[in-house]
Motif scaffolding. Sequence first.
Motif, PDB file in Angstrom:
ATOM      1  N   GLY A   1      34.836  58.272  32.285  1.00 19.45           N
ATOM      2  CA  GLY A   1      35.764  57.305  31.708  1.00 19.45           C
ATOM      3  C   GLY A   1      35.081  56.042  31.244  1.00 19.45           C
ATOM      4  O   GLY A   1      33.869  55.871  31.361  1.00 19.45           O
ATOM      5  N   GLU A   2      35.893  55.136  30.729  1.00 14.12           N
ATOM      6  CA  GLU A   2      35.411  53.854  30.227  1.00 14.12           C
ATOM      7  C   GLU A   2      35.483  52.816  31.332  1.00 14.12           C
ATOM      8  O   GLU A   2      36.404  52.818  32.150  1.00 14.12           O
ATOM      9  CB  GLU A   2      36.266  53.421  29.036  1.00 14.12           C
ATOM     10  CG  GLU A   2      35.745  52.179  28.325  1.00 14.12           C
ATOM     11  CD  GLU A   2      36.530  51.885  27.068  1.00 14.12           C
ATOM     12  OE1 GLU A   2      36.180  50.901  26.377  1.00 14.12           O
ATOM     13  OE2 GLU A   2      37.493  52.622  26.776  1.00 14.12           O
ATOM     14  N   ASN A   3      34.500  51.938  31.364  1.00 16.45           N
ATOM     15  CA  ASN A   3      34.479  50.889  32.379  1.00 16.45           C
ATOM     16  C   ASN A   3      35.648  49.933  32.138  1.00 16.45           C
ATOM     17  O   ASN A   3      35.681  49.183  31.158  1.00 16.45           O
ATOM     18  CB  ASN A   3      33.149  50.126  32.319  1.00 16.45           C
ATOM     19  CG  ASN A   3      32.991  49.159  33.463  1.00 16.45           C
ATOM     20  OD1 ASN A   3      32.696  49.563  34.581  1.00 16.45           O
ATOM     21  ND2 ASN A   3      33.184  47.867  33.208  1.00 16.45           N
ATOM     22  N   ASN A   4      36.645  49.964  33.040  1.00 19.37           N
ATOM     23  CA  ASN A   4      37.843  49.137  32.856  1.00 19.37           C
ATOM     24  C   ASN A   4      38.168  48.299  34.088  1.00 19.37           C
ATOM     25  O   ASN A   4      39.259  47.748  34.187  1.00 19.37           O
ATOM     26  CB  ASN A   4      39.050  50.015  32.492  1.00 19.37           C
ATOM     27  CG  ASN A   4      39.262  51.150  33.491  1.00 19.37           C
ATOM     28  OD1 ASN A   4      38.848  51.062  34.645  1.00 19.37           O
ATOM     29  ND2 ASN A   4      39.892  52.241  33.028  1.00 19.37           N
TER      30      ASN A   4
ATOM     31  N   ALA B   1      35.716  54.220  41.985  1.00 16.68           N
ATOM     32  CA  ALA B   1      36.891  54.284  41.117  1.00 16.68           C
ATOM     33  C   ALA B   1      37.089  52.843  40.642  1.00 16.68           C
ATOM     34  O   ALA B   1      36.290  52.371  39.839  1.00 16.68           O
ATOM     35  CB  ALA B   1      38.099  54.828  41.864  1.00 16.68           C
ATOM     36  N   ARG B   2      38.076  52.127  41.223  1.00 10.42           N
ATOM     37  CA  ARG B   2      38.186  50.700  40.913  1.00 10.42           C
ATOM     38  C   ARG B   2      37.120  49.897  41.661  1.00 10.42           C
ATOM     39  O   ARG B   2      36.650  48.871  41.182  1.00 10.42           O
ATOM     40  CB  ARG B   2      39.587  50.186  41.269  1.00 10.42           C
ATOM     41  CG  ARG B   2      39.821  48.714  40.954  1.00 10.42           C
ATOM     42  CD  ARG B   2      41.235  48.292  41.313  1.00 10.42           C
ATOM     43  NE  ARG B   2      42.216  48.939  40.435  1.00 10.42           N
ATOM     44  CZ  ARG B   2      42.599  48.466  39.260  1.00 10.42           C
ATOM     45  NH1 ARG B   2      42.102  47.330  38.815  1.00 10.42           N
ATOM     46  NH2 ARG B   2      43.496  49.110  38.536  1.00 10.42           N
TER      47      ARG B   2
ATOM     48  N   GLU C   1      43.945  51.583  43.628  1.00 17.09           N
ATOM     49  CA  GLU C   1      42.492  51.707  43.678  1.00 17.09           C
ATOM     50  C   GLU C   1      41.942  52.572  42.550  1.00 17.09           C
ATOM     51  O   GLU C   1      40.734  52.806  42.475  1.00 17.09           O
ATOM     52  CB  GLU C   1      42.047  52.297  45.029  1.00 17.09           C
ATOM     53  CG  GLU C   1      42.304  51.381  46.208  1.00 17.09           C
ATOM     54  CD  GLU C   1      41.747  51.944  47.496  1.00 17.09           C
ATOM     55  OE1 GLU C   1      41.161  53.048  47.451  1.00 17.09           O
ATOM     56  OE2 GLU C   1      41.898  51.282  48.539  1.00 17.09           O
ATOM     57  N   ASP C   2      42.832  53.048  41.691  1.00 16.05           N
ATOM     58  CA  ASP C   2      42.368  53.882  40.584  1.00 16.05           C
ATOM     59  C   ASP C   2      41.796  52.992  39.484  1.00 16.05           C
ATOM     60  O   ASP C   2      42.210  51.856  39.291  1.00 16.05           O
ATOM     61  CB  ASP C   2      43.501  54.739  40.047  1.00 16.05           C
ATOM     62  CG  ASP C   2      42.977  55.878  39.172  1.00 16.05           C
ATOM     63  OD1 ASP C   2      41.777  56.208  39.297  1.00 16.05           O
ATOM     64  OD2 ASP C   2      43.757  56.412  38.376  1.00 16.05           O
ATOM     65  N   GLY C   3      40.851  53.536  38.781  1.00 13.82           N
ATOM     66  CA  GLY C   3      40.185  52.807  37.713  1.00 13.82           C
ATOM     67  C   GLY C   3      38.762  53.311  37.595  1.00 13.82           C
ATOM     68  O   GLY C   3      38.355  54.270  38.266  1.00 13.82           O
TER      69      GLY C   3
ATOM     70  N   THR D   1      40.898  59.303  39.145  1.00  7.26           N
ATOM     71  CA  THR D   1      41.812  60.442  39.041  1.00  7.26           C
ATOM     72  C   THR D   1      41.515  61.334  37.838  1.00  7.26           C
ATOM     73  O   THR D   1      41.881  62.509  37.842  1.00  7.26           O
ATOM     74  CB  THR D   1      43.262  59.945  38.960  1.00  7.26           C
ATOM     75  OG1 THR D   1      43.372  58.999  37.885  1.00  7.26           O
ATOM     76  CG2 THR D   1      43.679  59.284  40.262  1.00  7.26           C
ATOM     77  N   SER D   2      40.860  60.776  36.838  1.00 11.23           N
ATOM     78  CA  SER D   2      40.521  61.602  35.672  1.00 11.23           C
ATOM     79  C   SER D   2      39.519  62.691  36.026  1.00 11.23           C
ATOM     80  O   SER D   2      39.362  63.658  35.275  1.00 11.23           O
ATOM     81  CB  SER D   2      39.963  60.723  34.543  1.00 11.23           C
ATOM     82  OG  SER D   2      38.803  60.034  34.986  1.00 11.23           O
ATOM     83  N   MET D   3      38.860  62.579  37.169  1.00  9.71           N
ATOM     84  CA  MET D   3      37.935  63.624  37.598  1.00  9.71           C
ATOM     85  C   MET D   3      38.671  64.872  38.093  1.00  9.71           C
ATOM     86  O   MET D   3      38.050  65.867  38.438  1.00  9.71           O
ATOM     87  CB  MET D   3      37.011  63.097  38.694  1.00  9.71           C
ATOM     88  CG  MET D   3      35.988  62.071  38.211  1.00  9.71           C
ATOM     89  SD  MET D   3      34.757  62.772  37.090  1.00  9.71           S
ATOM     90  CE  MET D   3      33.754  63.726  38.233  1.00  9.71           C
TER      91      MET D   3
END
Length: 349
Positions: free
Chosen positions: A219-222, A147-148, A178-180, A99-101
């Motif tokens: 983003g950071e790999n989370n 994403a996730r 599913e976000d991530g 979602t940050s995209m």
Amino acid sequence: MPNFEYPALLWLLILIPIFCLRNFKENSKVSSKHQYSNTELLTSLPKSSREKFLSFVPWLHIFALTGMIIAMAQPFVKKQRLSEQSQGIAISMVVDISTSMDFYMEIDGDKKPRMEVAKKALMQFVLGDNDKLTGRPNDLISVITFARYPDTLVPLTNAHDALVDMTNAITTSTRPNEDGTAFGDATALAAAQLNHYETSLGLENDTIKSKVIILLTDGENNSGSYDPLMAAAMAEQWGIKIYTISIGDNDTSSLVNDEGKTIQFQQTIVSTDWTLQAMAQSTGGVFQKAHNFESLHKIYQSINELETSSLQRVIFEDKQAVFHWPVLLSLLFIFLANIANATWLRKQT
């Protein structure tokens, strides 16, 4: 210009002038079975058309002999055929769809979501922009989104128009569960696919010049099971180069929420850049940052220059025999000579 398989036989052509001279001498002789005391009045008479063509038959024989000698030398023509054998690159485009995209970034003096900017840059990298990006016509390209969880959107293909059409339909993840950001898993998936494609089809020393992963994330790999550096180690073992791109900026970015309000937030430098840089360096790739469309376009341009496809040109030379043409002409001359001897120019006894 024809070539000859046995050019030494062409020396027989020196006989042709001898036959020509003999024919000329025979035609210049005046012979008759009747004896005349004075032929001065006869020599002043005009020649008939038959008399003018009496030497026609011997010349036909000479032409036929010439054609036969040339045919014996086995003339042929060379035909060259150019074949272009391309050795392309297998490229896996790994694109973040978290979602940050949806955060806005600059493009052509306007503000658009990062996702739209990334899709436009990817399209120009694949198809070209009629300027500095030439496109990748000889390469096999796949698209993996994440994403996730990572997902193969387009497997390796050279149908680039269809690939771009499917890429243009990409949207960011809409399900909260599913976000991530799992670019470690996405990189591992891309590396495994590239390695499997090469080994399963036996293309190690054939059409694939090199294997490349282009990872774009903001983003950071989370999430995910694979650590990014572990995935990079897999890629390095399989001879796959990773180019990493961090998309975003160091100032403020904005996100438009569901209510249409713009949310401003401060972006900070995190360990993601170090991780992406380590992934690239360990595999021989390059890490770069993009803060707008222009900088992202330049990154793809630099990758396009670093990863070049090779085009090998092979010239095939074929020999096509053409001896049948002088043979046919010789037969035609003999046929005409025989017809003339049997009809209009036959010798009178």
